[in-house]
Design an enzyme around this catalytic site. Structure first.
Site, PDB file in Angstrom:
ATOM      1  N   TYR A 140      23.091  65.115  40.943  1.00 54.88           N
ATOM      2  CA  TYR A 140      22.749  65.594  39.602  1.00 54.88           C
ATOM      3  C   TYR A 140      21.248  65.361  39.349  1.00 54.88           C
ATOM      4  CZ  TYR A 140      22.921  65.720  34.481  1.00 54.88           C
ATOM      5  OH  TYR A 140      22.700  66.003  33.167  1.00 54.88           O
ATOM      6  N   ASP A 167      29.720  58.546  41.917  1.00 54.52           N
ATOM      7  CA  ASP A 167      29.736  59.376  40.712  1.00 54.52           C
ATOM      8  C   ASP A 167      30.924  60.324  40.860  1.00 54.52           C
ATOM      9  OD1 ASP A 167      29.367  61.308  38.749  1.00 54.52           O
ATOM     10  OD2 ASP A 167      27.182  61.234  38.861  1.00 54.52           O
ATOM     11  N   LYS A 207      32.027  64.994  30.386  1.00 48.93           N
ATOM     12  CA  LYS A 207      32.607  66.123  31.107  1.00 48.93           C
ATOM     13  C   LYS A 207      34.139  66.116  30.999  1.00 48.93           C
ATOM     14  CE  LYS A 207      28.232  66.439  31.880  1.00 48.93           C
ATOM     15  NZ  LYS A 207      27.561  65.979  33.067  1.00 48.93           N
TER      16      LYS A 207
END
Ligand SMILES: *Cc1c(COP(=O)(O)O)cnc(C)c1O
Length: 382
Positions: free
Chosen positions: A101, A173, A198
């Site tokens: 990310y 993650d 999310k």
């Protein structure tokens, strides 16, 4: 609790009736401070930065969903990653997956590096590269699998074995899979990280982040960071995540069904290239996805060839909203180069394969036939 099956845990772990009133839902304790029972004694809480009853319940639920020993809720996913490195020292070395990310890279390169902590980006999908990168000063290996937006996988148990042999802790993650579709701790990881913004929240109405530890030492360490640095999640946002968690297994089933159907449709479309979805047998790591994941999820990316083509596609979608983020009930489409990975240089994006025509989809829980029809008409506009 731990003997219950997953959907039962999602509804009940941490979410038992309020001991004071019997309220079925966890109350939102909007109190910064708590009355003490004497000098140095309290009812379990004294000040909400150190602990809040609503946050405690969310942290209990998160620990149960990941099979960890403690959960820790932070104000955003980035605050959770910051907490992960907050207790490192000058001279420490961190290995990070090389196409993570973009916000993680921004945090590491523009802030954490200045503390004298060395961050090295490694292709963690290659266990030999991982083994070669570990040094005596390596304290942490942070991996993202599947990665955003290229959906490249790291073999969690293989890299954990390598890291643990050298005394290096591994954090994963797990945002893209959610706790439902992947259990990093069961695969050997030490710490799980989530952007609860999310799938866990699931309704795109609040930011949040979490760390889930697997050892008593993690509980002490991450609680210290919460209390000392203060990047905690507010009671209201904790409630939203608790509410989201109740339907997480149900939502993930629909995300999975829709994700597979959309990927199958896209795989027949000549206008796009490099369709990346671990559920397709053409994905180079499909076998690994089958082995370590409990599903393939609803995240995918593809290349439309140019920034102009991506722009026409994003301008033409009707149900898919052109927006950042992922994991909500609504389907989203985004242009990685100018959103999640805008912080990288052109050269860095190019070396990772984040091309100007790359589009990422987060497939929601709407009707899959409507979603496919929407994509079909948007592709016709390209
Ligand atoms: C969104 C995201 C983050 C950052 O989380 P925020 O809640 O936006 O701070 C970190 N990792 C991944 C994989 C993400 O998708």
């Amino acid at each position: 609790m731990s003997n219950y099956k997953y959907s039962t845990l999602a509804v009940h772990a941490g979410q038992y009736p309020d001991p004071l009133t019997g309220a079925v839902n966890v109350p939102i304790y909007l109190s910064s401070t708590f009355e003490l029972t004497g000098i140095g004694t309290d009812r379990g809480w004294d000040y909400s930065r150190a602990g809040n009853p609503t946050r405690d319940r969310l942290e209990e639920a998160l620990a149960a969903l990941e099979g960890g020993t403690s959960g820790h809720a932070f104000g955003s996913g980035m605050a959770a990653i910051y907490a992960l490195v907050a207790t490192l020292h000058t001279g420490d070395h961190v290995i990070c997956s090389h196409n993570v990310y973009g916000g993680t890279t921004r945090l590491f390169n523009q802030i954490v590096r200045h503390y004298g902590i060395e961050i090295e980006y490694v292709d963690t999908s290659n266990p030999e590269a991982v083994a070669a990168a570990i040094r005596p000063a390596t304290k942490l290996m942070h991996i993202e699998t599947p990665t955003n937006p290229l959906m490249s996988l790291t073999d969690i148990s293989a890299v954990c074995e390598i890291a643990h042999a050298k005394g290096v802790e591994v954090s994963v993650d797990n945002t893209f899979m959610s706790p439902v579709l992947q259990s990093p701790l069961a695969l050997g990881a030490d710490i799980v990280m989530h952007s609860t913004t999310k799938f866990l929240n699931g309704h795109s109405d609040g930011l949040g982040g979490a760390l889930i530890g697997s050892k008593p030492e993690h509980k002490e360490r991450f609680h210290l960071v919460q209390k000392a640095a203060g990047g905690i999640l507010s009671p209201f946002e904790c409630f939203l995540v608790l509410r989201g968690i109740k339907t997480l297994p149900l939502r993930m089933r629909q995300h999975e069904e829709n994700g597979r159907a959309v990927a199958q449709f896209l795989s027949t479309q000549p206008k796009l290239n490099r369709l990346a979805y671990p559920g397709l047998p053409t994905h180079p790591q499909h076998a690994l996805a089958v082995k370590q994941q409990k599903g393939f999820g609803s995240m995918m990316s593809f290349d439309l060839g140019s920034r102009e083509a991506a722009g026409r596609f994003l301008g033409a979608v009707k149900i898919f909203l052109s927006a950042e983020s992922l994991g909500g009930v609504e389907s989203l489409a985004s242009h990685s180069a100018t959103t999640t990975h805008a912080a990288l240089s052109d050269a860095e994006r190019e070396s990772l394969g984040i091309t100007p025509g790359l589009v990422r989809l987060s497939v929601g829980i709407e009707d899959k036939d409507d979603l496919i029809a929407d994509l079909e008409q948007a592709l016709a506009a390209v």
